[in-house]
Write a protein that holds these residues in place. Sequence first.
Motif, PDB file in Angstrom:
ATOM      1  N   PRO A 113      -1.042   2.834   6.270  1.00 11.99           N
ATOM      2  CA  PRO A 113      -1.410   1.867   4.807  1.00 11.99           C
ATOM      3  C   PRO A 113      -0.350   1.856   3.894  1.00 11.99           C
ATOM      4  O   PRO A 113      -0.324   0.715   3.131  1.00 11.99           O
ATOM      5  CB  PRO A 113      -2.530   3.034   4.341  1.00 11.99           C
ATOM      6  N   LEU A 114       0.752   2.728   3.903  1.00  9.89           N
ATOM      7  CA  LEU A 114       1.829   2.116   2.961  1.00  9.89           C
ATOM      8  C   LEU A 114       2.732   1.002   3.403  1.00  9.89           C
ATOM      9  O   LEU A 114       3.211   0.309   2.577  1.00  9.89           O
ATOM     10  CB  LEU A 114       2.870   3.578   3.269  1.00  9.89           C
ATOM     11  N   MET A 115       2.518   0.638   4.885  1.00  9.53           N
ATOM     12  CA  MET A 115       3.303  -0.367   5.451  1.00  9.53           C
ATOM     13  C   MET A 115       2.717  -1.549   5.372  1.00  9.53           C
ATOM     14  O   MET A 115       3.181  -2.869   5.305  1.00  9.53           O
ATOM     15  CB  MET A 115       3.976  -0.076   6.833  1.00  9.53           C
ATOM     16  N   ALA A 116       1.305  -1.497   5.442  1.00 13.79           N
ATOM     17  CA  ALA A 116       0.562  -2.786   5.756  1.00 13.79           C
ATOM     18  C   ALA A 116       1.059  -4.041   4.642  1.00 13.79           C
ATOM     19  O   ALA A 116       1.163  -5.085   5.063  1.00 13.79           O
ATOM     20  CB  ALA A 116      -0.976  -2.550   5.770  1.00 13.79           C
ATOM     21  N   PRO A 117       0.986  -3.884   3.330  1.00 11.54           N
ATOM     22  CA  PRO A 117       1.135  -4.867   2.277  1.00 11.54           C
ATOM     23  C   PRO A 117       2.668  -5.242   2.343  1.00 11.54           C
ATOM     24  O   PRO A 117       2.833  -6.589   2.212  1.00 11.54           O
ATOM     25  CB  PRO A 117       0.866  -4.185   1.128  1.00 11.54           C
ATOM     26  N   LEU A 118       3.467  -4.457   2.995  1.00 12.70           N
ATOM     27  CA  LEU A 118       4.914  -4.974   3.162  1.00 12.70           C
ATOM     28  C   LEU A 118       4.972  -5.779   4.133  1.00 12.70           C
ATOM     29  O   LEU A 118       6.006  -6.714   4.239  1.00 12.70           O
ATOM     30  CB  LEU A 118       5.959  -3.707   3.090  1.00 12.70           C
ATOM     31  N   LEU A 119       4.514  -5.639   5.383  1.00 14.46           N
ATOM     32  CA  LEU A 119       4.398  -6.590   6.608  1.00 14.46           C
ATOM     33  C   LEU A 119       3.956  -8.192   5.964  1.00 14.46           C
ATOM     34  O   LEU A 119       4.540  -8.989   6.501  1.00 14.46           O
ATOM     35  CB  LEU A 119       3.425  -6.034   7.601  1.00 14.46           C
ATOM     36  N   ARG A 120       3.122  -8.104   5.067  1.00 11.04           N
ATOM     37  CA  ARG A 120       2.652  -9.544   4.713  1.00 11.04           C
ATOM     38  C   ARG A 120       3.838 -10.005   3.841  1.00 11.04           C
ATOM     39  O   ARG A 120       4.340 -11.206   3.553  1.00 11.04           O
ATOM     40  CB  ARG A 120       1.607  -9.438   3.781  1.00 11.04           C
ATOM     41  N   ARG A 121       4.352  -9.295   2.832  1.00  2.82           N
ATOM     42  CA  ARG A 121       5.725  -9.594   1.915  1.00  2.82           C
ATOM     43  C   ARG A 121       6.939 -10.033   2.810  1.00  2.82           C
ATOM     44  O   ARG A 121       7.683 -10.930   2.392  1.00  2.82           O
ATOM     45  CB  ARG A 121       5.804  -8.682   1.141  1.00  2.82           C
ATOM     46  N   VAL A 252      13.333   5.712  -0.749  1.00  2.01           N
ATOM     47  CA  VAL A 252      11.929   5.197  -0.924  1.00  2.01           C
ATOM     48  C   VAL A 252      11.091   5.815  -1.997  1.00  2.01           C
ATOM     49  O   VAL A 252       9.931   5.587  -2.107  1.00  2.01           O
ATOM     50  CB  VAL A 252      11.286   5.458   0.528  1.00  2.01           C
ATOM     51  N   GLN A 253      11.904   6.549  -2.819  1.00  2.00           N
ATOM     52  CA  GLN A 253      11.087   7.436  -3.756  1.00  2.00           C
ATOM     53  C   GLN A 253      10.303   6.702  -4.705  1.00  2.00           C
ATOM     54  O   GLN A 253       9.237   6.903  -5.123  1.00  2.00           O
ATOM     55  CB  GLN A 253      11.670   8.403  -4.410  1.00  2.00           C
ATOM     56  N   ARG A 254      10.743   5.312  -5.006  1.00  8.42           N
ATOM     57  CA  ARG A 254      10.149   4.386  -5.947  1.00  8.42           C
ATOM     58  C   ARG A 254       8.872   4.156  -5.357  1.00  8.42           C
ATOM     59  O   ARG A 254       7.906   3.847  -6.281  1.00  8.42           O
ATOM     60  CB  ARG A 254      10.819   3.535  -6.544  1.00  8.42           C
ATOM     61  N   LEU A 255       8.816   3.586  -4.035  1.00  9.58           N
ATOM     62  CA  LEU A 255       7.668   3.074  -3.548  1.00  9.58           C
ATOM     63  C   LEU A 255       6.462   4.377  -3.502  1.00  9.58           C
ATOM     64  O   LEU A 255       5.450   3.945  -3.649  1.00  9.58           O
ATOM     65  CB  LEU A 255       7.928   2.769  -2.153  1.00  9.58           C
ATOM     66  N   LEU A 256       6.832   5.428  -3.336  1.00 10.87           N
ATOM     67  CA  LEU A 256       6.090   6.654  -3.102  1.00 10.87           C
ATOM     68  C   LEU A 256       5.690   6.875  -4.652  1.00 10.87           C
ATOM     69  O   LEU A 256       4.990   8.021  -4.545  1.00 10.87           O
ATOM     70  CB  LEU A 256       6.594   7.705  -2.357  1.00 10.87           C
ATOM     71  N   ARG A 257       6.182   6.479  -5.787  1.00 10.18           N
ATOM     72  CA  ARG A 257       5.682   6.949  -7.152  1.00 10.18           C
ATOM     73  C   ARG A 257       6.300   8.311  -7.342  1.00 10.18           C
ATOM     74  O   ARG A 257       5.747   8.878  -8.078  1.00 10.18           O
ATOM     75  CB  ARG A 257       4.283   6.762  -7.352  1.00 10.18           C
ATOM     76  N   ARG A 258       7.539   8.481  -6.807  1.00 14.52           N
ATOM     77  CA  ARG A 258       7.904   9.902  -7.040  1.00 14.52           C
ATOM     78  C   ARG A 258       9.447   9.541  -8.019  1.00 14.52           C
ATOM     79  O   ARG A 258      10.205   8.740  -7.743  1.00 14.52           O
ATOM     80  CB  ARG A 258       8.560  10.486  -5.935  1.00 14.52           C
ATOM     81  N   ARG A 259       9.583  10.579  -9.017  1.00 14.46           N
ATOM     82  CA  ARG A 259      10.756  10.417  -9.781  1.00 14.46           C
ATOM     83  C   ARG A 259      11.817  11.140  -9.074  1.00 14.46           C
ATOM     84  O   ARG A 259      12.900  11.033  -9.418  1.00 14.46           O
ATOM     85  CB  ARG A 259      10.402  10.792 -11.146  1.00 14.46           C
ATOM     86  N   TRP A 286      13.088  -1.304   1.997  1.00 15.61           N
ATOM     87  CA  TRP A 286      14.242  -1.417   1.075  1.00 15.61           C
ATOM     88  C   TRP A 286      14.230  -2.901   0.642  1.00 15.61           C
ATOM     89  O   TRP A 286      14.309  -2.997  -0.703  1.00 15.61           O
ATOM     90  CB  TRP A 286      15.422  -1.656   2.051  1.00 15.61           C
ATOM     91  N   ARG A 287      13.739  -3.923   1.375  1.00 13.28           N
ATOM     92  CA  ARG A 287      13.475  -5.320   0.558  1.00 13.28           C
ATOM     93  C   ARG A 287      12.458  -5.219  -0.370  1.00 13.28           C
ATOM     94  O   ARG A 287      12.541  -5.874  -1.359  1.00 13.28           O
ATOM     95  CB  ARG A 287      13.024  -6.167   2.001  1.00 13.28           C
ATOM     96  N   SER A 288      11.466  -4.161  -0.343  1.00 16.21           N
ATOM     97  CA  SER A 288      10.286  -4.453  -1.118  1.00 16.21           C
ATOM     98  C   SER A 288      10.849  -3.800  -2.567  1.00 16.21           C
ATOM     99  O   SER A 288      10.351  -4.146  -3.573  1.00 16.21           O
ATOM    100  CB  SER A 288       9.315  -3.521  -0.845  1.00 16.21           C
TER     101      SER A 288
END
Length: 293
Positions: A113-121, A252-259, A286-288
Amino acid sequence: MHRAITLRLPTPFSVSRTLSFLRTSSLRTPYHFIGRDRVRRLVRLDGRPAVVEFEFARPGGRLRIREVREPGPRAGGSRKGPALADALRRLAVSVWSLDDDLRRCYAALGRDPLMAPLLRRCAGLRMIRTPDLYEALLIAVVGQQVSVASAESIRRRLIAALGDRAVRDETAYAGYPPPGRLLRTTPAALRAIGLSRQKARYVLEIAGRAAAGVLSAAAFDGLSDEQAMARLIEIPGVGRWTAEIVLMRGPVQRLLRRRDRPPEDELRALADRWTGWRSYGALYLWRSLGIAA
């Protein structure tokens, strides 16, 4: 017009997304962009420097590859044509990842589920690879612990001082120095280019192994990812991070909403979901985030 070959692009292949990635990537240094869909770079074909052009046809889904030669009589005899065509085909397939089955890749990554929206973008974005492992390692080592701008500046100075050169259509092209030429360079000369004392030693180690054939594709045939990683880590200055960065790297920490920075075991557990396609998982993450690789 010199002999050219034409390859059909696999589906999906986004020319715009792939070339946009190249424009901001650490791989861009030897490339020249000619218009929207055409790039040239200097590369070694069978041990000799050559300027190669890649032209993407839109629409049409085709890639045209040719060697751009100096004006004058065509060099070589008729037996050279098939060999050149084969070399250009292998180069294009490798650099633009034409053999990667992105449909299988998306089927695997899409279950996360983490990757599904990135595949579209990022649909159709292809990995861009260096012509050989030697170049990939030089790029990675030069980029260690310096800013993106500093790394690009050092790469340009390295190429300008020691690289192969050619002029085509009144444009100067330069490529990374071949291993033998780099080995004839003193550490002091490399430091003058901008490399630290340690990095100067590291790039000479890489050049020495490349000259000895240790970094050839054949030397890695049949190795698992971990075995290949272990072999690369034997090179001074190449740790696991640098070995992996040859394929792909990035936080990847920003995508995971981690500081905070997630621990390595957590990141590897995340990537376990993408077995077989981790490079694309990392590239799309990375591209996201708008981060160049």
